[in-house]
Structures are given as structure tokens and as C-alpha cells.
Write a protein that holds these residues in place. Sequence first.
Motif, short mmCIF file in Angstrom:
data_model
loop_
_atom_site.label_atom_id
_atom_site.label_comp_id
_atom_site.label_asym_id
_atom_site.label_seq_id
_atom_site.Cartn_x
_atom_site.Cartn_y
_atom_site.Cartn_z
N MET A 57 19.96 21.30 -4.81
CA MET A 57 20.19 21.93 -6.12
C MET A 57 18.88 22.03 -6.88
SD MET A 57 22.79 20.69 -9.11
CE MET A 57 22.95 21.64 -10.61
N MET A 58 18.64 23.24 -7.42
CA MET A 58 17.38 23.47 -8.13
C MET A 58 17.47 22.91 -9.54
SD MET A 58 15.33 27.03 -8.77
CE MET A 58 14.84 27.17 -7.06
N THR A 59 16.56 22.05 -9.88
CA THR A 59 16.52 21.48 -11.24
C THR A 59 15.86 22.46 -12.19
OG1 THR A 59 14.39 20.42 -10.83
CG2 THR A 59 16.37 19.18 -10.25
N GLY A 60 15.95 22.15 -13.49
CA GLY A 60 15.33 23.00 -14.49
C GLY A 60 13.83 23.09 -14.29
N TYR A 61 13.22 21.95 -13.92
CA TYR A 61 11.76 21.95 -13.73
C TYR A 61 11.37 22.90 -12.60
CZ TYR A 61 7.25 20.37 -11.94
OH TYR A 61 5.98 20.33 -11.47
N HIS A 62 12.08 22.79 -11.47
CA HIS A 62 11.73 23.63 -10.32
C HIS A 62 12.02 25.10 -10.59
CE1 HIS A 62 12.01 19.63 -8.37
NE2 HIS A 62 11.04 20.12 -7.59
N SER A 63 13.11 25.38 -11.31
CA SER A 63 13.42 26.78 -11.60
C SER A 63 12.35 27.39 -12.50
CB SER A 63 14.80 26.88 -12.27
OG SER A 63 14.82 26.21 -13.51
N TRP A 64 11.88 26.65 -13.52
CA TRP A 64 10.82 27.18 -14.40
C TRP A 64 9.50 27.28 -13.66
CZ3 TRP A 64 10.61 29.70 -18.80
CH2 TRP A 64 11.73 29.69 -19.63
N ARG A 65 9.26 26.34 -12.75
CA ARG A 65 8.03 26.41 -11.96
C ARG A 65 8.02 27.66 -11.09
NH1 ARG A 65 6.07 21.94 -7.43
NH2 ARG A 65 4.11 22.99 -6.88
N ALA A 66 9.15 27.94 -10.47
CA ALA A 66 9.25 29.15 -9.65
C ALA A 66 9.14 30.40 -10.51
CB ALA A 66 10.57 29.14 -8.87
N ALA A 67 9.77 30.36 -11.70
CA ALA A 67 9.73 31.53 -12.59
C ALA A 67 8.30 31.81 -13.05
CB ALA A 67 10.64 31.29 -13.80
N ILE A 68 7.56 30.77 -13.37
CA ILE A 68 6.18 30.95 -13.82
C ILE A 68 5.32 31.49 -12.68
CG2 ILE A 68 4.12 29.71 -14.58
CD1 ILE A 68 5.96 27.87 -16.18
N ARG A 69 5.57 30.99 -11.47
CA ARG A 69 4.80 31.49 -10.31
C ARG A 69 5.08 32.97 -10.08
NH1 ARG A 69 5.58 28.15 -4.97
NH2 ARG A 69 4.65 26.60 -6.35
N ILE A 70 6.35 33.37 -10.17
CA ILE A 70 6.70 34.78 -10.01
C ILE A 70 6.04 35.62 -11.10
CG2 ILE A 70 8.60 36.44 -10.12
CD1 ILE A 70 10.38 34.26 -8.87
N ALA A 71 6.09 35.12 -12.37
CA ALA A 71 5.50 35.86 -13.49
C ALA A 71 3.99 35.99 -13.33
CB ALA A 71 5.84 35.16 -14.80
N ARG A 72 3.34 34.93 -12.85
CA ARG A 72 1.89 34.98 -12.66
C ARG A 72 1.51 36.02 -11.62
NH1 ARG A 72 -1.17 32.71 -8.94
NH2 ARG A 72 0.51 31.34 -8.23
N ARG A 73 2.25 36.04 -10.50
CA ARG A 73 1.95 37.02 -9.45
C ARG A 73 2.25 38.44 -9.95
NH1 ARG A 73 4.54 33.90 -4.15
NH2 ARG A 73 2.89 32.29 -3.98
N ASP A 74 3.33 38.59 -10.71
CA ASP A 74 3.67 39.91 -11.24
C ASP A 74 2.60 40.40 -12.21
OD1 ASP A 74 5.81 42.03 -11.42
OD2 ASP A 74 5.65 41.46 -13.54
N ALA A 75 2.09 39.50 -13.06
CA ALA A 75 1.03 39.88 -14.00
C ALA A 75 -0.23 40.29 -13.26
CB ALA A 75 0.74 38.71 -14.94
N TRP A 76 -0.56 39.60 -12.17
CA TRP A 76 -1.75 39.94 -11.40
C TRP A 76 -1.57 41.25 -10.64
CZ3 TRP A 76 -6.50 38.45 -11.71
CH2 TRP A 76 -7.41 38.73 -10.67
N ARG A 77 -0.33 41.53 -10.23
CA ARG A 77 -0.07 42.76 -9.49
C ARG A 77 -0.22 43.97 -10.39
NH1 ARG A 77 4.89 41.78 -8.14
NH2 ARG A 77 4.31 40.62 -6.26
N PHE A 78 0.27 43.88 -11.64
CA PHE A 78 0.17 45.01 -12.59
C PHE A 78 -0.90 44.66 -13.63
CE2 PHE A 78 4.54 44.98 -10.97
CZ PHE A 78 4.59 46.24 -10.41
N LYS A 79 -2.17 44.75 -13.19
CA LYS A 79 -3.27 44.29 -14.03
C LYS A 79 -3.44 45.14 -15.29
CE LYS A 79 -5.95 42.65 -10.03
NZ LYS A 79 -5.00 43.15 -9.01
N GLY A 80 -3.20 46.45 -15.17
CA GLY A 80 -3.40 47.32 -16.32
C GLY A 80 -2.50 46.94 -17.48
#
Length: 947
Positions: free
Chosen positions: A1-24
Motif C-alpha cells: 500500500m502506497m503511503t502519503g509520503y511515497h505518493s507525494w514523492r512519486a508525484a513530485i518526481r513526475i512533475a519534475r520530469r514533466d517540467a523538464w520535458r516542457f522547458k518553454g
Amino acid sequence: MMTGYHSWRAAIRIARRDAWRFKGRSFLVLAMIALPILGVSAADLTIRSAELSTEQNLQREIGAADARFTDPDLGGTPLLQSPNAEQYSPVGDFDDKPYPDGHGDIRKALPPGAKTLTDTVGSAKLRTTHGLLSTQVRELTTTDPMTKGIARLTKGRFPRNINEVAATTQFLKNSGLHIGSKVTARGLAVDYRIVGAYELPSDLKAEQVNALPGALLAPLGKAIKAQGLEVGYQSSTQLVSVPGGFTWNMVQNTNKSGITVLSRAVMLHPPADADVPLFQSKDWNNYQESSAATEQLAAAATVVGLAMLEICLLAGPAFAVGARRSRRQLGLVGANGGDRRHIRAIVLSGGLVIGVASAVVGTVLGVGLTLALQPVLENVLGQRFGSFNVRPLELLGIALLAVLTGLLAAIVPAVTASRQTVLASLTGRRGVRRTSRVLPTLGLIAFLLGGALALYGSTMTKQYAVVAGGSAIAELGVVALTPALVGLFGKAGRWMSLSPRLALRDAVRNRGRTAPAVAAVLAAVAGTVAVSTYAASSDAENRAAYEPSLPRGAISMMITEDAGRDVATARQAVAKTTPVDVEADIARISVGKPGCSPYSDAEGCGRYEVVVPPANNCPLWENDANGETPKFSKAERRKLADDPRCVQSTVYSGIDGGVAVGDAKVLSVLGIDDPAAVKALDAGHVVSFNKLNLGKDGKAGIRLITDPTAADEASAKGEDPPGTVKKFTTHQVPAGTNAYGLEMLIPPAAAKAAGISTVPLGAYFSTTSMPSSAQQQKLDSELAKSGSSVDLQVEKGYVSKNSIVLLSLSIFAGLVTIGAAGIATGLAQADAEADLKTLAAVGAPSRVRRTLSGFQCGVVAAMGVLLGTASGVLPAIGLRLTEKRSALANYQESIDAGSGRMPVPHIPIVIPWETLGLLLIAVPLGAAVLAALVTRSRGALSRRAAT
């Protein structure tokens, strides 16, 4: 079961990669948030670094000494002082006796064993490469260790003998001199060699020279007295050093000799208020700090809040488009067991990542920029920093503001993305969802409530805060109504051609990105329109109240110091550099020593006054035999306010007493067409411009007062001051003649016949054309060479100071509008790529893409400008109505208080149609054209999305 910490960690990682992908897109949002953070952090560092500690202030004021002794010129009368020596009061009651005056004796107040150093400050006109420069002269032995910190040597050395001086870097810059040059004061034959350059850490703009005690001021004073001129003001203090420091008890003992003391020990460890006798005296008024600091804090909080709102409104659509472009990725999260919380966490993490990056970038750039620009900032502030003061908690708070802004901007897109079904996210279908009526309803309520408050404030109260608060609430209501209003704009599409109809329908269909951009434009334009309307109205008010000091294009030049020795040179400078037509030389009446200025109270100096017959004095302003002002009822005061004797003059001629000595040329320059007045002057008679100056015999009188102190005492008792009265045969000009503040004009022959001494004062000049800026600059340069304080006025008529303000506001609003509309257009293009490809597939011309882009930008700008204009005019009108009620009430109170007749307040309301036209037409059109020009006419082909 994914805890709140792990879910936010995964969400931040996804957001970081998404921000780097769409640099403009990421860079755009990062720049919007980071720029304000950069500015605020740099301002915080500058303000904190410029703040000086008590020890730093003392070092710049008294160096390494323990105290500074100052004679407040109370004649040695015992006094009480505050710990910082800024406030003091003589001991005793002086209601029935003269207030103490005269010099005390600092030497008698010095404690045994004290080491002292004299610090004398005066002024002199020093000869430079350009002419004469009025300069502060400081005689202080700066090589003494006691002065460490007062002045900072930058080059060379401080003077060691009486023929040497050091100069501030500002003096050297303005004078054209350098180390090794020789300088002398006007009136002295002695040269002084400049041996060093220094600066005053708290006053980098000071033009000062430093000499040894007695080296310059004393011989200069002797030379000036020998010429019969008045010596300028000088002040001497004593720097004192005593073993063990100067305690509060020692300060109070020194106060018994009438001397104030600034003590290092007392400033570092101040006594309690209960131990300060001045604070406990019955006559002491402890003026508390005004609410200015609170108002500034409230204003700063408002500005920060509005800036955050603006950023959120502009950045929110970027996160919304980002969420839609990542909807397949978000759909996969839902398909693999993720719920709405995880979707919201991913989108919010995008705001968190951008916010953190903006905080880091903005703070680092703010610190680096402030450090790099420290010398520039110090020169602008005019003082050196105490230290580079970095307060981590404050910078952390500013950085957290960026994080908060990023999160706030992502809230609405996060909620919207979480509401989409998994099927809609995976298939790319947006579906149709009924618009919520809650937000428009709240917006309508806020608009009506705010409008009612603003109306109440402008018609029933004098409180500006009520009008401003109501207007702000109403504007926020309009912002909340923006999605609904955008939908209403969409109904106009049926009458438009293809491209604008597509742009308008796209804006209505995608209100999630259109409404915030429109609201951002609305907020910027509303503020600009409100300020512009208020400024234009104030400008019209000032124009109506403006009273010229001379006819348009005329020049007045006056010099009151040094018995007018530089008047002839200054007259020649004006005649040489400006298009002079008629020159009218004038002189002033001099009582006492020839070198006395008209404002001097020095020994041997007197003054004069126009003798107004008692019957012509306003009863409201006259004292009775007991020296008290008579009491009148409110009705009597209102009646007397219409009495011609009680009219307040609002124009000052620049001549003390209002009496000039001159010929008929003065009338010509002032535009007074009265042949009888010219004949009167030619006959040696006085011309009066105020009929109240004439007695029953038709003559005017001037009283020569040789003892100003006795005259003041007599006036306080309601008696005529002692002095010699000279009577003149007088011609009165017709009523309504504008003499620009002059009371009387005396021909030189009449003054000489009456035994009145005169000295040159200056001249009036009429011109053939308005002096140009270049001519005025040349004239200022020529007059500066004299070193005298020249009162020069060139009457240009009323000159509006708001034109630049209005233009700046229009440019600001235009930039914000174009920026917001451009952002919305760019997001629309990214969001509507499929629609553009469909247009190309069905055979639409290649220019459609460019045209559609232009109309998309223009539509957003037009909607925002239109709503912002309507929202901005109302608060400005409300504020002006409030000001009008307040001004009329104050006017009536002044009349009732016995102030006499004054101009009735004129508070107009003016709509700046030029500014509104620029915003309503030029800005949307410019935004549309700019967007069309920067958009490619052909889009890049892309692969078909996998299904």
C-alpha cells in the motif's frame, strides 16, 4: 500500500520530469514567479544593509569619542533633554518672559580630565575651474584617533598644516579640481592645497572641504566683516572623551549648564522613560509615531497580494494546459489504481516544483545582484551600507512566497484534472460539463456589495478607505464573474467572419485558460484606468488652482545675500543667454548694516513693513489691547469672510515685504497697462497695488524698524512697533490688477528723497519667446559660476506633471495586457494543435494559422481591457467625490474658524479619453498584430497519436 509520503514523492518526481520535458512552458512560469521574488529579495537586502546599528550611527556621528557637546543657543539656561539629544526644553516657565536666547559656554560644562576636540562647520564660496561653488567647510583635526569613523580617506591624506585641505570626492567631481590643486575662498588671498580625498559614509553627496581648526573660517570671517558684509552661519561642537564613558547622570549634570550631550554610553544603554525628566515634565508632548508605518505595511501587503493574484491568474492557465497535455499520463495513473488525490498531487507538485525552482533562482539572483550592485546602490542612497546584512529568515519567507504562489496557481488546474474520468483522459475527449454557478453567484454578490460600499463611502462619509475597500471588493467580484462574462462575449461570434469567430468560440470553449488571462488583463487595466482617471482629475484641479508668479515667458532673478554684489553679473548672464526684450532692474529696502539680508536677525540688522491703517486690518486677525484675538460667533466669522479686508493673498512676489524699488519698466514686464501709474513713477510717486495700504489721506507708509526684538514684543501686545514711518504720495492702480504679489513699487528717486537705503536685488525680464531648455541650462551654468544663491524663476504657465505618469501607466497596462494575452494565445495554440491540423486537412489557407493566432490574442486583450476600463473608472469617481465632500467641509471649517476668504475648492472629475482610447483600441490591436507576426503560418507535421 502506497503511503502519503511515497505518493507525494512519486508525484513530485513526475512533475519534475514533466517540467523538464516542457522547458518553454516551465521557463515562462518560472520567470513570472522568480522576477518578483528577485525584486523583493534585493529590496530586502538593500534596506537591511542600509539600516545602521546604534554603534554604527555613533561611529559616523562622534567617531571614537564618548560624547558630543552642543550649544543649543539658549544662553546657558538649564535644560532637559531626551537620551538621543534630539529633543530638549529649557527649565522654567517662559509664558510671561522672553524665551532664552544666546550662546552658552561649552568649556564650563566639560568634566575634569576630559579630552576634547573642536568640530566647526561653516560655509564658503570656493573658486573652482568652473567659477564659484558654495561649499561646506569643516574644521576638524581628522588625524586625531578620536575622529575615526567620521570621515573615510579614499586617496591622499588629511591636512597637517593650516595651508592644506582635504576635499570630498563629490566636491572634486563637481569642482573639476584634483589632489594637488590649489583652492581659495572668495574674499581671501590665501591659497590652500588639496592633499587628500575623503567621503562621509552617511552623506556621499556632500560637497565639503576639511581644514585644521582656525585655518579657513576664521580668516574668511574677518575678511567678510572688513567688507561690511554679514558672516554666514557657523556652528561649533565638542567631541569629548572621558575615562569610563559619559553616563546618564553626567549628561543631566551637563544639562544644568545649558548644553546638550549625545553620549555613546547612553545611546547604547538608554535609561527608562521614568528616569528621563523631560518625559515627565508637564509641557512635554510625547508625539507617538504616526500611522505612516502601518499604512506603508498595509500598502506593501496589498501590492504583494495583488502581485500574487496577477501571477496566479497568468500562471494558472499554464498549469491547466500542462495538465491537459499530460492527460493521457494522468489517465494511466487512474487506470493503475490512482484516485483523485493522486491526480491532484501530481498537478500540485508541478506548482510546487516550479515554485521551489523560482524561489531558489529568484533568491540567488537577488543576493548576487545586490552584492554586485552594492556600490551603485550606495551612491543612489547617498550613504554606505553598515554591512551586507543577510537575514536568512526574511529571505526564507520571501522564498516561501514563491512556493505558495506556485501552489495557488496550480490549485484550480489540479481540481479540474482530478474530475476527469479515466476514459476521457485516455481517449483525449474533453466531454461536456455544466459550468458551476457558485463562482458567478459569489462574484455578483461581491460586485453588488462592493459597489454599495463604494457608493456609501463617496456620498456619506469622508473615509477614503471605505471607497477603496468597496472598489476592491467589487473588482474581485468582476474577476469571479469573468468566466460567465466570457460566455456572454461568445454570443457576438455570430456576426463575425471565420477567423475571429473561431478565436472567440475557442476562448469561450476553453474558459479555464481564457478567464484567468482576461482577469489578469482586467486587474492591470482597472488599476491603470483608476489611477489615470484620478491623475487626470487632479491635474485639472491643479490647473484651475494654479496662480502664475509672472506673465508667461517672463523671468525674475533675485539675490539677497552679500548686499547684492553679484546682481550685476547675474543680470548680464540672463541678458546674454535668454531672449530678453525688456529688463527692469529692482532693488530692495535695507535697514541697518548694508550687508544684512532681509531675513537676518543678527545684531545691527533691521527690517521694514508696510503700514496698514488700523481701519483696513481684518478684525479676524487683529489682537486687542490685551494681546488676545477677539472672539466672534460663527455667523460673524462667515460674514467677515466676505469682507475685502479678510482676503488671503496666495501669491508671493519673492520680495520680503512685497515692496520693490524700481521704475516704469517693472510695470511693462508685469504686463500692467496703466498710463497714470507710469506718470506717477516718473513724478517720483509710489504706485500701490493694494488699496488697503492707503490711509485716508491717500498716502502709503513704510515703517523702518531698527530693533526687531522690541517690534515683536510690541506687536504681541497689540501696539504699533517702534520705528520711523516714511510717508509717500501714492497712486493706486485699478482694482483687479494682477501685480503678482507686489504690494508697492517705489521709484529710486522717492526712496532716496525719503532717506531709505537700498541695495541691488535683481531684475524682472520680459522675453520675445519662451526660453528653451538649452538656454535655461546655459543660464544655470552661468549663474552657478557666481557661487551666489540665485532665486531664478521662468514663468512657463501651468505644466502638467501627470502626462508622463499617464503615459507610463498606459505603457505598463499595455505590456501586461499584451503579455497576458500572448500567454493565453501561446497556451491556446498548444491546446488547440489538433484543431489547427484539422483546418489544414480540410484545405484552409496557410495564413489561417497566423490570422487565428492574432485574433485569439486580440480577443483576450479586448475582453480584459473592456472589463478593466469599466471596473477602473468607478473607484476613481468615488474617490474624487469623497475628496470633494472632504475639501468643502474643510473649507467651511476654515471659514468658521476665522481664516478669512479663501478660494472655493474645485474638485472636478475628468475622464482621460486619450488613455482610454489607447487602451481600448491600440492595445488589443497591437496585441493581435504582434501575435500574428510572431506565429508561424505553417505548423510542423506530427505523427498520429496512438489509440
